[in-house]
Each structure stands twice: as structure tokens, then as C-alpha cells.
Design a protein around this motif. Structure first.
Motif, PDB file in Angstrom:
ATOM      1  N   SER A 137      92.194  37.232 -35.195  1.00 38.68           N
ATOM      2  CA  SER A 137      93.445  37.922 -34.865  1.00 38.68           C
ATOM      3  C   SER A 137      94.487  36.991 -34.259  1.00 38.68           C
ATOM      4  CB  SER A 137      93.167  39.042 -33.858  1.00 38.68           C
ATOM      5  OG  SER A 137      92.363  40.047 -34.426  1.00 38.68           O
ATOM      6  N   THR A 138      95.749  37.285 -34.557  1.00 37.72           N
ATOM      7  CA  THR A 138      96.832  36.743 -33.750  1.00 37.72           C
ATOM      8  C   THR A 138      96.942  37.609 -32.493  1.00 37.72           C
ATOM      9  OG1 THR A 138      98.460  38.070 -34.936  1.00 37.72           O
ATOM     10  CG2 THR A 138      98.090  35.822 -35.720  1.00 37.72           C
ATOM     11  N   ILE A 139      97.524  37.030 -31.443  1.00 34.83           N
ATOM     12  CA  ILE A 139      97.535  37.671 -30.133  1.00 34.83           C
ATOM     13  C   ILE A 139      98.977  37.796 -29.656  1.00 34.83           C
ATOM     14  CG2 ILE A 139      96.659  37.493 -27.759  1.00 34.83           C
ATOM     15  CD1 ILE A 139      94.597  35.441 -29.047  1.00 34.83           C
ATOM     16  N   PRO A 140      99.360  38.919 -29.101  1.00 35.49           N
ATOM     17  CA  PRO A 140     100.733  39.052 -28.595  1.00 35.49           C
ATOM     18  C   PRO A 140     101.038  37.993 -27.545  1.00 35.49           C
ATOM     19  CG  PRO A 140      99.638  41.190 -28.661  1.00 35.49           C
ATOM     20  CD  PRO A 140      98.589  40.162 -28.935  1.00 35.49           C
ATOM     21  N   LEU A 141     102.195  37.363 -27.662  1.00 35.84           N
ATOM     22  CA  LEU A 141     102.529  36.318 -26.695  1.00 35.84           C
ATOM     23  C   LEU A 141     102.641  36.873 -25.284  1.00 35.84           C
ATOM     24  CD1 LEU A 141     105.843  36.276 -25.814  1.00 35.84           C
ATOM     25  CD2 LEU A 141     106.034  35.702 -28.222  1.00 35.84           C
ATOM     26  N   GLU A 142     102.972  38.153 -25.162  1.00 35.45           N
ATOM     27  CA  GLU A 142     103.060  38.775 -23.834  1.00 35.45           C
ATOM     28  C   GLU A 142     101.699  38.759 -23.146  1.00 35.45           C
ATOM     29  OE1 GLU A 142     102.156  42.190 -21.259  1.00 35.45           O
ATOM     30  OE2 GLU A 142     101.586  42.008 -23.381  1.00 35.45           O
ATOM     31  N   LEU A 143     100.623  38.981 -23.905  1.00 34.00           N
ATOM     32  CA  LEU A 143      99.288  38.972 -23.326  1.00 34.00           C
ATOM     33  C   LEU A 143      98.905  37.555 -22.892  1.00 34.00           C
ATOM     34  CD1 LEU A 143      96.694  40.518 -22.632  1.00 34.00           C
ATOM     35  CD2 LEU A 143      95.912  40.072 -24.979  1.00 34.00           C
ATOM     36  N   ALA A 148      98.060  33.713 -18.362  1.00 38.29           N
ATOM     37  CA  ALA A 148      98.338  32.408 -17.762  1.00 38.29           C
ATOM     38  C   ALA A 148      99.354  32.464 -16.624  1.00 38.29           C
ATOM     39  CB  ALA A 148      98.836  31.452 -18.837  1.00 38.29           C
ATOM     40  N   SER A 149      99.840  33.662 -16.296  1.00 37.16           N
ATOM     41  CA  SER A 149     100.813  33.838 -15.200  1.00 37.16           C
ATOM     42  C   SER A 149     102.097  33.040 -15.432  1.00 37.16           C
ATOM     43  CB  SER A 149     100.181  33.438 -13.851  1.00 37.16           C
ATOM     44  OG  SER A 149      98.971  34.113 -13.627  1.00 37.16           O
ATOM     45  N   ILE A 150     102.561  33.035 -16.676  1.00 39.89           N
ATOM     46  CA  ILE A 150     103.811  32.353 -17.002  1.00 39.89           C
ATOM     47  C   ILE A 150     104.737  33.338 -17.718  1.00 39.89           C
ATOM     48  CG2 ILE A 150     102.806  30.047 -17.123  1.00 39.89           C
ATOM     49  CD1 ILE A 150     102.634  30.342 -20.142  1.00 39.89           C
ATOM     50  N   ALA A 151     105.988  32.947 -17.905  1.00 38.92           N
ATOM     51  CA  ALA A 151     106.940  33.800 -18.615  1.00 38.92           C
ATOM     52  C   ALA A 151     106.669  33.770 -20.116  1.00 38.92           C
ATOM     53  CB  ALA A 151     108.367  33.328 -18.336  1.00 38.92           C
ATOM     54  N   ALA A 174      97.150  28.850 -27.858  1.00 42.14           N
ATOM     55  CA  ALA A 174      98.583  29.115 -27.741  1.00 42.14           C
ATOM     56  C   ALA A 174      99.298  27.826 -27.368  1.00 42.14           C
ATOM     57  CB  ALA A 174      98.861  30.196 -26.704  1.00 42.14           C
ATOM     58  N   GLU A 175     100.417  27.568 -28.048  1.00 43.12           N
ATOM     59  CA  GLU A 175     101.244  26.408 -27.747  1.00 43.12           C
ATOM     60  C   GLU A 175     102.296  26.801 -26.707  1.00 43.12           C
ATOM     61  OE1 GLU A 175     103.877  22.936 -30.026  1.00 43.12           O
ATOM     62  OE2 GLU A 175     103.194  24.707 -31.135  1.00 43.12           O
ATOM     63  N   LEU A 176     102.541  25.902 -25.752  1.00 44.42           N
ATOM     64  CA  LEU A 176     103.580  26.125 -24.751  1.00 44.42           C
ATOM     65  C   LEU A 176     104.749  25.174 -24.992  1.00 44.42           C
ATOM     66  CD1 LEU A 176     101.525  26.624 -21.452  1.00 44.42           C
ATOM     67  CD2 LEU A 176     102.089  28.277 -23.244  1.00 44.42           C
ATOM     68  N   ASN A 177     105.875  25.495 -24.347  1.00 38.88           N
ATOM     69  CA  ASN A 177     107.106  24.740 -24.589  1.00 38.88           C
ATOM     70  C   ASN A 177     107.043  23.295 -24.108  1.00 38.88           C
ATOM     71  OD1 ASN A 177     108.442  26.902 -25.767  1.00 38.88           O
ATOM     72  ND2 ASN A 177     109.299  27.614 -23.823  1.00 38.88           N
ATOM     73  N   ASP A 178     106.468  23.098 -22.904  1.00 40.55           N
ATOM     74  CA  ASP A 178     106.537  21.764 -22.313  1.00 40.55           C
ATOM     75  C   ASP A 178     105.469  21.614 -21.237  1.00 40.55           C
ATOM     76  OD1 ASP A 178     107.594  23.177 -20.063  1.00 40.55           O
ATOM     77  OD2 ASP A 178     109.620  22.950 -20.860  1.00 40.55           O
ATOM     78  N   LEU A 179     105.393  20.393 -20.685  1.00 41.36           N
ATOM     79  CA  LEU A 179     104.379  20.102 -19.674  1.00 41.36           C
ATOM     80  C   LEU A 179     104.612  20.885 -18.395  1.00 41.36           C
ATOM     81  CD1 LEU A 179     103.897  16.240 -20.099  1.00 41.36           C
ATOM     82  CD2 LEU A 179     102.433  18.087 -20.953  1.00 41.36           C
ATOM     83  N   ALA A 180     105.858  21.214 -18.094  1.00 38.57           N
ATOM     84  CA  ALA A 180     106.129  22.016 -16.900  1.00 38.57           C
ATOM     85  C   ALA A 180     105.507  23.404 -17.029  1.00 38.57           C
ATOM     86  CB  ALA A 180     107.637  22.125 -16.674  1.00 38.57           C
ATOM     87  N   ALA A 181     105.603  23.989 -18.202  1.00 44.75           N
ATOM     88  CA  ALA A 181     104.980  25.293 -18.434  1.00 44.75           C
ATOM     89  C   ALA A 181     103.468  25.185 -18.344  1.00 44.75           C
ATOM     90  CB  ALA A 181     105.404  25.837 -19.800  1.00 44.75           C
ATOM     91  N   LEU A 182     102.919  24.098 -18.897  1.00 43.00           N
ATOM     92  CA  LEU A 182     101.468  23.902 -18.844  1.00 43.00           C
ATOM     93  C   LEU A 182     101.004  23.750 -17.397  1.00 43.00           C
ATOM     94  CD1 LEU A 182      99.025  23.521 -20.819  1.00 43.00           C
ATOM     95  CD2 LEU A 182      99.359  21.066 -20.520  1.00 43.00           C
ATOM     96  N   ALA A 183     101.740  22.985 -16.609  1.00 39.68           N
ATOM     97  CA  ALA A 183     101.373  22.768 -15.204  1.00 39.68           C
ATOM     98  C   ALA A 183     101.469  24.053 -14.398  1.00 39.68           C
ATOM     99  CB  ALA A 183     102.258  21.691 -14.590  1.00 39.68           C
ATOM    100  N   ALA A 185     100.772  27.083 -15.366  1.00 40.08           N
ATOM    101  CA  ALA A 185      99.814  28.113 -15.771  1.00 40.08           C
ATOM    102  C   ALA A 185      98.724  28.313 -14.714  1.00 40.08           C
ATOM    103  CB  ALA A 185      99.182  27.750 -17.111  1.00 40.08           C
ATOM    104  N   ARG A 186      98.412  29.581 -14.423  1.00 36.20           N
ATOM    105  CA  ARG A 186      97.336  29.959 -13.517  1.00 36.20           C
ATOM    106  C   ARG A 186      96.606  31.156 -14.136  1.00 36.20           C
ATOM    107  NH1 ARG A 186      99.076  25.927 -11.965  1.00 36.20           N
ATOM    108  NH2 ARG A 186      99.686  25.256  -9.876  1.00 36.20           N
ATOM    109  N   PRO A 187      95.291  31.097 -14.250  1.00 38.64           N
ATOM    110  CA  PRO A 187      94.574  32.213 -14.886  1.00 38.64           C
ATOM    111  C   PRO A 187      94.590  33.463 -14.023  1.00 38.64           C
ATOM    112  CG  PRO A 187      93.014  30.631 -13.990  1.00 38.64           C
ATOM    113  CD  PRO A 187      94.377  30.023 -13.831  1.00 38.64           C
ATOM    114  N   ASN A 188      94.875  34.590 -14.640  1.00 37.04           N
ATOM    115  CA  ASN A 188      94.843  35.899 -13.978  1.00 37.04           C
ATOM    116  C   ASN A 188      93.615  36.635 -14.513  1.00 37.04           C
ATOM    117  OD1 ASN A 188      95.178  38.648 -13.286  1.00 37.04           O
ATOM    118  ND2 ASN A 188      97.394  38.398 -13.133  1.00 37.04           N
TER     119      ASN A 188
END
Length: 306
Positions: A137-143, A148-151, A174-183, A185-188
Motif C-alpha cells: 500500500s501507499t500511505i497517506p502523507l498525513e499519517l 514522525a511529529s513533523i508537518a 517516505a522521502e523528506l524535503n531536507d536534512l532539517a526535516a529529517l533531524a 523527526a521524533r517518533p510518536n
């Protein structure tokens, strides 16, 4: 009280106290499944391995891999680290240790080739993924964003939607925009429970592999992996996920035939930098082979009462 010997090794690194730690029980004969699970929980590493005689004498060993909570069919750093340890033995279950080892695992037979330095000392290993690329399955980006506790705007979907894929062990990618977004991220964990209800049949415990590609060198990738439902809040190096991602990305290339080398850097945000080498071969529009390479360093050895 009986005891078993163990060795620990840091995988996907050439520096001690970096990479991904692994516990190896080189001779697990006499241990029950319950014993193995308890030992894995005691070490509390992302995985521990237990080596048994092979069921088929043409193979070298039967390797069982446990997280702190469950047995898994395949994983990357446990195979690399186990081969590194076994490759230093003169024999394994009365059979000489060769340059290539064949491990029986739940996902199939895993072929492992030892790496050596100029003095012939074993320094690591290259493993071949045991299964073909499969996608679910593809997964909704909102999920993904809530896990990951990001926008949601930090999840990049121009190249592909978040998706579940596997070459032996399934992950959500899932691919993120940049290293700042990766840094950031926090698991919920509570959201991971939601995701597991929806997608756990395809990817048990919903392990999430987030990554960013270097704009100038797109086959140099930074990644993080979260699996809080497996008691792994974050993994310093995930070879099976790296193999799955590499296979998925190469499958999406326009070329029908290609051999692509890639490097995945992981664990940086944890202070345990890991470097995972990949080689993916595509023929006739299908991914035919995925190789995962890593160096290792031995850390400690001892015995444990069971």
C-alpha cells in the motif's frame, strides 16, 4: 545453571562505539525459542542472532534473528555482523568456514561474502537480499507526518508517495524535503499504533524509514528508522530497509537495465554514524539483485547464564 557464550559487534562502521550494535550467540544449541527471546530482551539491541546447525548440510548455519519483542525473518546488520564473527572461526559445526557463507533464515537462504583487509583479517561482509522487491500500500502523507511529529509539508511526494516495500522485511518508506526535516523527526508511539492497525498486516509493527537524497549526489542518502512498537525507538543502521529502498528507487528508473551503487548514512542524529553500501542490479525492467555491504568492529565477549 547453564550458560551460553556471546560476542557483540558494532556493524556498518569501522569505529568502535559507532554503527549498530549486535549480539551474536555463535552456538545456540540447547536454547529454546523462549530462551532466545529472553536473551534478546536482555541485550535490548535492535536485534540479536542465534546460530544453529543448518537443516540442509549444503548450507553453513541456521540463523535466527530476534528483536527485543519478536523473531524477524530477515535483517541486514544481523547478517553482516554474524558473518563477521563466524568468519573468524576456523570451523562452524565441524565444517570449514569458507569465504562465502549461506545462512538459512525465515525469509530464505541468505548468501554472505566475507570482506578482508590486506592482512587477510575479516573486516565485514556483503550480503545478498533473500527476496524479490515487493510493494504494497501507499500511505497517506498525513499519517507519516504524525508518526514522525513533523508537518505534512515536510514529506516529499514529487518522486513517490510514501509506500510499503520489501526485499525480505517490509518497511514504510517516505522521502523528506531536507536534512532539517529529517533531524526534526521524533517518533510518536501512539500514532504508530494507529498505523499498525491499518498497515500491520503488510509491515508488522509499522517500521518507518525516512530519508533525504543529496541534490548533487542523489545516490548518497541520509536516513533514520523508527520502530517504537518493536521497542526500537530509533535504529542506528537498518540494512534490510536500505536494501528495500535501494531496490525500490532503482526499480523506478526509466532504464530497463542498470547497475547502481548507493551509500546510505544513518544513525547520525543518534551519535552512532553508520555507513551502508548498496549495489542494485536491474535487468529487463526488474530488480534482480541487491547487495548490502558493511564493515564491523568487535566490542566485547563473554558468557551469559540462562
Amino acid at each position: 545453571m547453564p550458560s551460553v557464550n556471546f560476542v557483540t559487534v558494532d556493524v556498518f562502521t569501522s569505529s568502535r562505539f559507532a554503527g549498530n550494535p549486535l549480539a551474536v550467540i555463535p552456538d545456540a544449541r540447547g536454547l529454546s525459542t523462549e530462551d532466545m527471546q529472553r536473551i534478546a530482551r536482555e541485550f535490548n539491541y535492535s536485534e540479536s542472532t542465534f546460530v544453529l546447525p543448518p537443516n540442509d548440510p549444503s548450507n553453513d548455519a541456521h540463523v535466527r534473528i530476534f528483536t527485543p519483542t519478536t523473531e524477524v525473518p530477515f535483517a541486514g546488520h544481523p547478517n553482516v555482523g554474524t558473518a563477521f564473527i563466524l568468519g573468524q572461526l576456523p570451523s562452524l559445526f565441524d565444517k570449514p568456514v569458507g569465504e562465502t557463507l549461506r545462512f538459512e533464515e525465515k525469509a530464505g537462504v541468505v548468501s554472505v561474502t566475507l570482506l578482508r583487509d590486506r592482512h587477510s583479517a575479516v573486516t565485514g561482509a556483503t550480503i545478498r537480499a533473500p527476496g524479490p522487491l515487493t510493494t504494497a500500500s501507499t500511505i497517506p502523507l498525513e499519517l507519516i507526518a504524525r508518526c514522525a511529529s513533523i508537518a505534512t509539508s515536510q514529506v516529499k511526494i514529487t518522486n513517490h508517495a510514501p509506500i510499503i516495500a520489501s526485499v525480505g522485511l517490509a518497511f514504510a518508506f517516505a522521502e523528506l524535503n531536507d536534512l532539517a526535516a529529517l533531524a526534526a523527526a521524533r517518533p510518536n508511539a501512539s500514532v504508530f499504533h494507529e498505523a499498525d492497525v491499518m498497515y500491520g498486516a503488510q509491515a508488522p509493527a509499522f517500521p518507518l524509514f525516512l530519508y533525504v537524497r543529496d541534490e548533487k549526489s542523489p545516490w548518497y542518502i541520509r536516513a533514520r528508522m523508527f520502530a517504537p512498537l518493536d521497542h526500537v525507538p530509533e535504529d542506528p543502521a537498518t540494512g534490510s530497509a536500505s536494501a528495500g529502498l535501494g531496490a525500490f528507487l532503482v526499480a523506478g528508473l526509466e532504464e530497463k537495465d542498470a547497475t547502481v551503487g548507493a551509500t546510505i548514512e544513518q544513525g547520525v542524529e543518534m551519535g552512532r554514524r553508520s555507513v551502508i553500501g548498496l549495489e542494485v542490479r536491474k535487468e529487463g525492467g526488474e530488480v534482480k539483485d541487491v547487495l548490502v555491504t558493511g564493515s564491523c568492529v568487535k566490542v566485547m565477549s563473554g558468557s551469559m547464564e540462562v
